[in-house]
Motif scaffolding. Structure first.
Motif, PDB file in Angstrom:
ATOM      1  N   THR A   1      26.053  88.703  73.327  1.00 56.31           N
ATOM      2  CA  THR A   1      25.502  89.509  74.426  1.00 56.31           C
ATOM      3  C   THR A   1      23.999  89.629  74.296  1.00 56.31           C
ATOM      4  O   THR A   1      23.452  89.733  73.193  1.00 56.31           O
ATOM      5  CB  THR A   1      26.116  90.921  74.431  1.00 56.31           C
ATOM      6  N   CYS A   2      23.339  89.629  75.404  1.00 54.77           N
ATOM      7  CA  CYS A   2      21.883  89.740  75.446  1.00 54.77           C
ATOM      8  C   CYS A   2      21.475  91.112  74.912  1.00 54.77           C
ATOM      9  O   CYS A   2      22.027  92.135  75.301  1.00 54.77           O
ATOM     10  CB  CYS A   2      21.395  89.552  76.881  1.00 54.77           C
ATOM     11  N   SER A   3      20.504  91.107  74.021  1.00 54.64           N
ATOM     12  CA  SER A   3      20.115  92.359  73.361  1.00 54.64           C
ATOM     13  C   SER A   3      19.429  93.307  74.342  1.00 54.64           C
ATOM     14  O   SER A   3      19.311  94.494  74.079  1.00 54.64           O
ATOM     15  CB  SER A   3      19.177  92.048  72.189  1.00 54.64           C
ATOM     16  N   LEU A   4      18.975  92.780  75.467  1.00 53.91           N
ATOM     17  CA  LEU A   4      18.285  93.648  76.426  1.00 53.91           C
ATOM     18  C   LEU A   4      19.197  94.098  77.568  1.00 53.91           C
ATOM     19  O   LEU A   4      19.311  95.259  77.868  1.00 53.91           O
ATOM     20  CB  LEU A   4      17.061  92.926  76.990  1.00 53.91           C
ATOM     21  N   CYS A   5      19.875  93.130  78.196  1.00 54.47           N
ATOM     22  CA  CYS A   5      20.632  93.494  79.392  1.00 54.47           C
ATOM     23  C   CYS A   5      22.135  93.505  79.162  1.00 54.47           C
ATOM     24  O   CYS A   5      22.909  93.772  80.076  1.00 54.47           O
ATOM     25  CB  CYS A   5      20.289  92.576  80.556  1.00 54.47           C
ATOM     26  N   ASN A   6      22.536  93.159  77.955  1.00 52.34           N
ATOM     27  CA  ASN A   6      23.960  93.208  77.613  1.00 52.34           C
ATOM     28  C   ASN A   6      24.846  92.202  78.328  1.00 52.34           C
ATOM     29  O   ASN A   6      26.058  92.314  78.284  1.00 52.34           O
ATOM     30  CB  ASN A   6      24.529  94.609  77.869  1.00 52.34           C
ATOM     31  N   SER A   7      24.237  91.257  79.010  1.00 47.29           N
ATOM     32  CA  SER A   7      25.117  90.287  79.664  1.00 47.29           C
ATOM     33  C   SER A   7      25.625  89.280  78.635  1.00 47.29           C
ATOM     34  O   SER A   7      24.970  89.002  77.631  1.00 47.29           O
ATOM     35  CB  SER A   7      24.403  89.585  80.818  1.00 47.29           C
ATOM     36  N   CYS A   8      26.786  88.753  78.941  1.00 45.73           N
ATOM     37  CA  CYS A   8      27.462  87.864  78.012  1.00 45.73           C
ATOM     38  C   CYS A   8      27.011  86.439  78.302  1.00 45.73           C
ATOM     39  O   CYS A   8      27.229  85.932  79.395  1.00 45.73           O
ATOM     40  CB  CYS A   8      28.960  88.046  78.256  1.00 45.73           C
TER      41      CYS A   8
ATOM     42  N   PHE B   1      18.485  86.758  73.501  1.00 45.48           N
ATOM     43  CA  PHE B   1      17.939  87.094  74.820  1.00 45.48           C
ATOM     44  C   PHE B   1      18.519  86.150  75.853  1.00 45.48           C
ATOM     45  O   PHE B   1      18.522  84.937  75.639  1.00 45.48           O
ATOM     46  CB  PHE B   1      16.407  86.936  74.836  1.00 45.48           C
ATOM     47  N   CYS B   2      19.007  86.708  76.956  1.00 42.69           N
ATOM     48  CA  CYS B   2      19.458  85.810  78.016  1.00 42.69           C
ATOM     49  C   CYS B   2      18.232  85.224  78.696  1.00 42.69           C
ATOM     50  O   CYS B   2      17.130  85.765  78.576  1.00 42.69           O
ATOM     51  CB  CYS B   2      20.351  86.541  79.018  1.00 42.69           C
ATOM     52  N   MET B   3      18.395  84.135  79.388  1.00 41.94           N
ATOM     53  CA  MET B   3      17.234  83.445  79.946  1.00 41.94           C
ATOM     54  C   MET B   3      16.507  84.301  80.981  1.00 41.94           C
ATOM     55  O   MET B   3      15.294  84.210  81.112  1.00 41.94           O
ATOM     56  CB  MET B   3      17.691  82.110  80.565  1.00 41.94           C
ATOM     57  N   ARG B   4      17.281  85.114  81.684  1.00 39.04           N
ATOM     58  CA  ARG B   4      16.639  85.994  82.672  1.00 39.04           C
ATOM     59  C   ARG B   4      15.669  86.950  81.976  1.00 39.04           C
ATOM     60  O   ARG B   4      14.527  87.125  82.392  1.00 39.04           O
ATOM     61  CB  ARG B   4      17.709  86.785  83.422  1.00 39.04           C
ATOM     62  N   CYS B   5      16.147  87.531  80.869  1.00 38.38           N
ATOM     63  CA  CYS B   5      15.293  88.459  80.140  1.00 38.38           C
ATOM     64  C   CYS B   5      14.127  87.745  79.470  1.00 38.38           C
ATOM     65  O   CYS B   5      13.022  88.295  79.372  1.00 38.38           O
ATOM     66  CB  CYS B   5      16.103  89.240  79.111  1.00 38.38           C
ATOM     67  N   VAL B   6      14.349  86.555  78.978  1.00 38.30           N
ATOM     68  CA  VAL B   6      13.268  85.785  78.364  1.00 38.30           C
ATOM     69  C   VAL B   6      12.151  85.598  79.375  1.00 38.30           C
ATOM     70  O   VAL B   6      10.974  85.834  79.087  1.00 38.30           O
ATOM     71  CB  VAL B   6      13.769  84.412  77.864  1.00 38.30           C
TER      72      VAL B   6
HETATM   73 ZN   LIG Z   1      19.346  89.772  79.381  1.00 41.55          ZN
END
Ligand SMILES: [Zn+2]
Ligand SMILES: [Zn+2]
Lengths: 1152, 117
Positions: free
Chosen positions: B63-70, B85-90
């Motif tokens: 899970t993304c450490s910022l937005c919690n998405s899987c 980090f998910c790519m969106r958050c990156v």
């Molecule tokens: Zn994210």
């Protein structure tokens, strides 16, 4: 201390195995994730070297990167000021990108403590070395994760890109809601690999998926297990004739149509499956059509069974309607656009019937391609022709062109090529050179070659058909169907846009039949009918086939099966028929197997039956090579082709025993395809198991204890090693395709053993000699017990002439009525013009591959032995016939796999119908062969002996088969002595009967006036009312032929020249050698007496045997004596047939 | 019809960015049989299907450490740099990533653009 450490540092050498081992003790211990000695461990150290080199290079590059760090710090500040801080470290480090760590502190500490104490230990790895190694390990693990994950991602991407993917949920839903679903999709839509997976992941288990071809079962199982991430498990398996990977964990099984049918024979409702998928139903194979019929009934019987039919988009309605309007899901294929160019062959280049193909139209296309398309534009050519002869004609011409232009590599592709040669079509051509693959319709569906851009379609195909009238298979050339035509075209658009040249006019195309003729309309239905009978499917004529075969063709099969003794007169299975239905072979071969086991001649019969069920191991192309044929010479037997095959197999096993993998070379030198021999050895074993499971063979011979424990352990170790080799081979990613050489195929089809040798050597060099595992050899060793096999071979190698004669007789009884007679003028003809005749087909020739084609003299009646008695009538004791396995018409009707047999003896022992005149000097066999015997005395003797032998033979067969039917019941079988005596009698009869006779075919006119017919002037009173040969059965007049039915196959005195049954002139004085009988007897009376009179000692033994049997069957009356009511004495007497005869005679004289 | 009755590993991982779907057998930081190896984040783990060795594992995603998405571990979906980090958050916080990573991402963007055109 400090200086010591420094010196040690300097002595640390990363490339030293010793140093590496010390690190292994920290990171790669026995219980670690990666263990020293494993494949991953080796990979790690390779990775280590690469990683160190990479790091050194990078360090040098970034030595002036000081300012960057400042930049990063600045970035940090900026980030802070702008938005929320996501908490990243200030300084960049590549290891922050790895989401795992390796903790080895415990061991390090242990080492660290001891490290200060001894100098030895202190020379071990220091902190720096351990840190280096750990860092590399982290990167290695990360690299490994990335690699595996990208494989997974790629796999999923490919699955998603398949046209069928968007129908995934729809398919699952349809299968959930309907009993039968049709999925129709063209090549490349992915149905064969995906549909089973969709069902599997939707929660269905116990799925069977049938395929028409064995090879597809294996490759699909491999692919699907990979795609469903179960490559190393057994969730997905396959099962084919000889091998399988099925375990209890298997949820999805790929198997052949034929095998599923066999399973239904044992598990009528297929309770083991929840879903049955039938793939490629549009191909309309015999088994598939039949399977659909069986499944159709099953669906109504088993409400929990789901059925999925998968088809190309051909004739979909037919399948849907057959299953009561089953829903159809149509999936578009994935084909690139293909341009069709019609280029009909001009009339002057059309081949006439007998001529070779004119290569000019084909060469023009090659030239055209060279002209229009630059060589850098890749794309190979696939050319469809009808047959092997056509392929070699065109190949030859194309090769000349190819050698000249150096822009083509010409390769043939058909099923009679060796597998290595077939495999070449998958290799890659060098840049600027195209492959020109000349193929039969094998490349239409069975073999898929990527990279084809051009297709040339001759529009012709050769197909097997069955001529029930001549009882002959025929390989004929036809125009293809529109469906095949489209299929061929499609082969050009698999990897990119393509072009299809059709060597016929568009109007021809429009006139083609829409679909190919289904197999069920083309072939003999014997095996099918037999299987239907054994499955209890009732009258084959009323079975609802998807496309019913003509009633006449079912009728022909039923008649044939009756002739063969597999069905009785009511059309029900006989005990032998029941056995034959379990054997996955032709009826004739099944019969041989059964006979062989009854006569304790199992080993050679197993080999011959297996050999006759696979393609010949003798490669045709190599047999024209003088070296090969010389090397093969010692294997040849002039007794017949089955004996040559037997010799070959035996010699091969011997070579394998001595040299193991060296057999490959041995085969190459003789032009033998070793694959066929492997098939034979597998089939042989399957036959043995089948015979055993029907109690026709005794159980596993208690194998002699396999040496001492050491030897056993050695064997075990070897097996383990072999299993490993097999696994390694199976899991090897498809090896990279080799690049072809321009010279490839230049020797053309004439390529001999030596050419193949070159290819193999080339391959071997590439693979590196160490890794050149002969996987066939490995499988062979795993599957077969060499010493057992060798023993079996020794048995059949030391065959005496006696056993050889018996084997011949058994083969012949199996093959009957497939007999041919040499033409009477053969002695005056050239070797190549020898002609033969079968009952239904005149003027057939021997196939050039047969031993008799090169050595026809052995079939001639020896001149010194023959006496010319008329223009065409030769008297001799040595007439011979041929028993053959196949009669196939290609350009001529050919006999293949022939055995020569002594004519009269064999006919009397195996024929279904023998008719005689009054003194038995004239016999007609099966209504087409006439035997004229010189001496009435000899005639009678030979006939009488044959009758006696046959009666006993039948008895033995019935007892043995009846016994196997009751399996374990303790009924005593035929005593060994009785069997030996029968064998002795048969062999003696076959080898040492010296009777002078003429043998000829009857003319049409003779056949018309053959029988006297039922006659009224033979007053009833004159017919003996009992049949002494078969007590209990009445001697009845034959109501068509006339004369008297003596046994089921022998009708006495029905031939047109027959005389009055009891006319006294036929009566001659005769003394019985066994008893003291001496009186004038008619031929019939004499035969009757001989049939029941045995030498005193033997009689007793026989009676004892009878008595034993009586006890077992609790029958009250001995089969030898019977109640006889004498009209003269008006008394009931219990007498043996001879006694009855004597008794009656007594009255005859006294009354007169 | 019995479905999903005895499927022990029927837990399915689905990446919220690319839809990659695969069953997983373990979620956490210490997959079985990993000995000295520890994961630095909670991961969806399965046995490595491409290795003949049953004990090898494969991390599918976390899970993304910022937005919690899987998200899956594929380069297009997420990035690990001390944390996931998910790519969106990156992309949202790109300026806080070290220049090495920024440069890499830019290069990748260029490449994929070139591939499209
Ligand atoms: Zn994210
Ligand atoms: Zn993803």
């Amino acid at each position: 201390m400090e200086s010591d450490r420094k010196r040690d540092r300097r002595s640390w050498d990363w490339s030293s195995p010793h140093c590496r081992t010390q690190l292994d003790d920290i990171f790669f211990r026995h219980h670690d994730y990666i263990q020293a000695g494993s494949a991953e461990h080796r990979e790690f150290w390779t990775f280590f070297d690469r990683f160190q080199r990479f790091k050194t290079k990078k360090d040098m590059c970034s030595s002036e990167g000081g300012s960057r760090n400042a930049e990063d710090a600045k970035r940090k500040d900026k980030g802070k000021s702008s938005k929320m801080d996501i908490g990243l470290p200030v300084e960049y480090d590549a290891r922050y990108r790895i989401n795992l760590s390796v903790c080895t502190r415990d061991i390090e500490e242990r080492l660290g403590k001891t490290g200060h104490r001894s100098r030895d230990k202190s020379s071990g790895p220091g902190d720096q070395e351990i840190a280096d190694c750990r860092l590399t390990l982290l990167h290695f693990l990360d690299f490994w994760q990335k690699q595996s994950f990208s494989k997974l991602a790629k796999l999923r991407r490919e699955q998603k890109n398949l046209p069928i993917y968007q129908y995934r949920d729809k398919i699952v839903e349809l299968v959930r809601r309907h009993r039968v679903v049709v999925v129709a999709g063209d090549t490349g839509c992915g149905k064969s690999t995906q549909v089973p997976q969709y069902l599997l992941s939707a929660g269905f288990s116990y799925i069977a998926c049938t395929e028409p071809r064995r090879i597809a079962c294996i490759s699909l199982a491999k692919r699907v297990s990979f795609e469903s991430l179960n490559q190393y498990g057994s969730k997905v398996g396959y099962q084919i004739r000889f091998e399988g990977s099925r375990t209890t964990a298997t949820k999805l099984l790929f198997l052949t149509e034929g095998l599923l049918l066999r399973q239904i024979q044992h598990d009528r409702t297929l309770a083991q499956y929840q879903v049955v998928i039938v793939d490629e139903v549009h191909e309309r194979h015999l088994h598939c059509d039949f399977l659909l019929g069986v499944l159709r009934t099953l669906v109504s019987e088993r409400p929990d069974l789901c059925l999925v039919l998968m088809s190309a988009t051909i004739n979909i309605k037919l399948f849907s309607n057959y299953f009561g309007g089953a829903p159809v899901l149509q999936v578009p294929g994935r084909l690139f656009p293909i341009q069709v160019i019609y280029q009909p062959i001009p009339p002057e280049e059309q081949p006439s019937r007998s001529e070779k193909l004119d290569p000019r139209p084909y060469l023009r296309i090659l030239q055209g391609i060279d002209h229009r398309y630059p060589p850098e534009e890749r794309g190979d050519l696939l050319l469809f022709l009808s047959g092997v002869a056509e392929i070699s004609t065109i190949q030859e011409a194309c090769q000349v062109y190819a050698t000249h232009t150096r822009r083509w590599i010409v390769l043939p592709l058909h099923s009679t090529l060796s597998l290595a040669q077939q495999d070449k079509v998958f290799d890659i051509s060098p840049p600027g050179v195209r492959k020109c693959i000349i193929a039969t319709n094998i490349a239409e569906t069975s073999v898929t070659i990527d990279g084809v851009r051009f297709v040339v379609d001759s529009g012709k195909v050769k197909e097997m058909s069955f001529d029930p009238k001549a009882k002959m298979q025929r390989l004929q050339e036809f125009w293809i169907s529109r469906a095949s035509s489209e299929q061929r075209k499609g082969r050009a658009g698999r990897t990119g846009p393509g072009i299809c040249y059709r060597l016929y006019a568009e109007s021809d195309y429009d006139a083609f039949a829409p679909y190919p003729v289904p197999e069920i309309h083309r072939v003999a239905l014997d095996s099918l009918i037999l299987q239907m009978k054994s499955m209890g499917l009732g009258d084959p004529l009323s079975f609802v086939f998807i496309d019913p075969p003509p009633a006449s063709s079912i009728q022909t099969a039923v008649t044939y099966l009756k002739e063969q003794g597999a069905l009785d007169n009511n059309g029900d299975l006989t005990s032998i028929g029941n056995l034959l239905s379990q054997l996955p072979v032709d009826v004739v071969i099944g019969k041989m197997l059964v006979l062989g086991s009854v006569f304790n001649l199992v080993e050679p019969v197993l080999t011959v039956a297996a050999a006759l069920s696979v393609q010949s191991p003798f490669l045709r192309s190599s047999q024209q090579n003088p070296d090969c044929s010389t090397a093969c010479q010692p294997l040849h037997s002039n007794q017949g082709d089955p004996f040559t095959l037997l010799n070959t197999f035996n010699a091969w096993v011997e070579v394998k025993g001595e040299r193991g993998g060296g057999s490959r070379k041995w085969c190459r030198r003789r032009g033998l395809e070793e694959q066929r021999l492997y098939e034979m050895v597998n089939l042989r074993r399957q036959f043995r198991d089948l015979l055993r499971s029907h109690s026709l063979l005794e159980g596993e011979r208690n194998a002699a204890p396999d040496g001492d424990r050491g030897q056993r352990r050695e064997r075990l170790t070897e097996r383990r090693k072999l299993h490993q080799l097999k696994r390694d081979h199976e899991h090897q990613e498809k090896s990279k395709r080799k690049v072809l050489k321009l010279e490839e195929g230049q020797d053309g089809d004439m390529s001999s053993g030596s050419d193949t040798e070159d290819t193999r050597r080339r391959k071997k060099d590439k693979e590196g000699s160490g890794q050149d595992v002969d996987i066939q050899e490995v499988k062979f060793k795993l599957r077969h017990n060499m010493s057992e096999l060798q023993e079996a071979v020794t048995v059949s190698q030391d065959m005496s002439s006696r056993h050889q004669a018996l084997l011949k007789l058994l083969l012949c009884r199996g093959l009957y009525p497939q007999l041919a007679i040499p033409d009477e003028h053969n002695t005056t003809r050239k070797d190549s013009d020898q002609v033969f005749h079968t009952k239904n087909k005149q003027g057939v020739v021997i196939h050039p591959t047969s031993v008799f084609a090169s050595d026809p003299e052995v079939l001639h009646v020896p001149e010194h032995d023959a006496r010319e008695t008329g223009p065409d009538h030769k008297e001799s004791t040595k007439h011979q016939l041929l028993a053959f396995v196949t009669l196939l018409e290609t350009n001529k009707p050919y006999l293949s796999n022939c055995v020569r047999i002594p004519a009269l003896q064999t006919l009397l022992l195996v024929a279904n119908s023998v008719d005689s005149n009054a003194d038995c000097t004239r016999l007609v066999v099966d209504g087409w062969l006439e035997v004229e015997l010189k001496e009435p005395e000899e005639a009678l003797k030979v006939l009488s002996t044959a009758l006696t032998l046959r009666t006993e033979w039948e008895r033995v067969l019935q007892v043995q088969l009846g016994q196997s039917a009751q399996a374990e019941s303790a009924a005593p079988g035929v005593s060994r002595k009785a069997l030996e005596k029968l064998i002795d009698g048969l062999v003696r009869f076959l080898l040492y009967t010296e009777v002078i006779y003429c043998l000829q075919r009857l003319t049409a006119l003779q056949i018309q006036n053959l029988y006297i017919g039922p006659s009224s002037d033979l007053s009833r009173s004159k017919i003996p009312d009992v049949n002494p040969l078969f007590p209990g059965a009445k001697l009845k007049p034959h109501h068509i032929k006339g004369g008297l039915i003596v046994t089921s196959f022998f009708t006495y005195n029905c031939l047109a020249d027959s005389r009055d049954l009891y006319s006294e002139c036929l009566r001659t004085f005769w003394s019985c050698p066994n008893c003291d009988l001496y009186m004038p007897l008619t031929p019939l009376e004499r035969m009757t007496h001989e049939a029941s009179c045995r030498p005193a000692g033997e009689q007793q033994q026989l009676e004892e045997e009878e008595a034993g049997r009586e006890k077992a069957t609790s029958s009250s009356v001995s089969s030898l004596t019977r109640v006889f009511h004498c009209d003269v004495c008006n008394e009931d007497l219990t007498l043996t047939p001879t006694e009855i005869l004597k008794h009656k005679r007594q009255h005859m004289y006294s009354v007169k | 019809m019995e479905q999903n009755t005895h499927q022990s590993s029927s837990k399915t991982f689905i990446c919220q960015l690319c839809d990659l779907t695969s069953p997983y057998s373990y979620y956490g930081q210490k997959p079985p049989n990993t000995r000295a190896i520890v994961l630095l984040e909670e991961c969806f783990v399965t046995r490595d299907p491409f290795s003949p060795d049953k004990e090898k594992f494969l991390v599918l995603g976390s899970t993304c450490s910022l937005c919690n998405s899987c998200v899956c571990v594929g380069q297009d979906c997420s990035l690990f740099y001390t944390k996931r980090f998910c790519m969106r958050c990156v992309n949202k916080h790109l300026d806080q990533f070290p220049h090495q990573i920024q440069a890499e991402l830019a290069k990748k963007k260029d490449r994929s653009k070139a591939g499209v055109s």
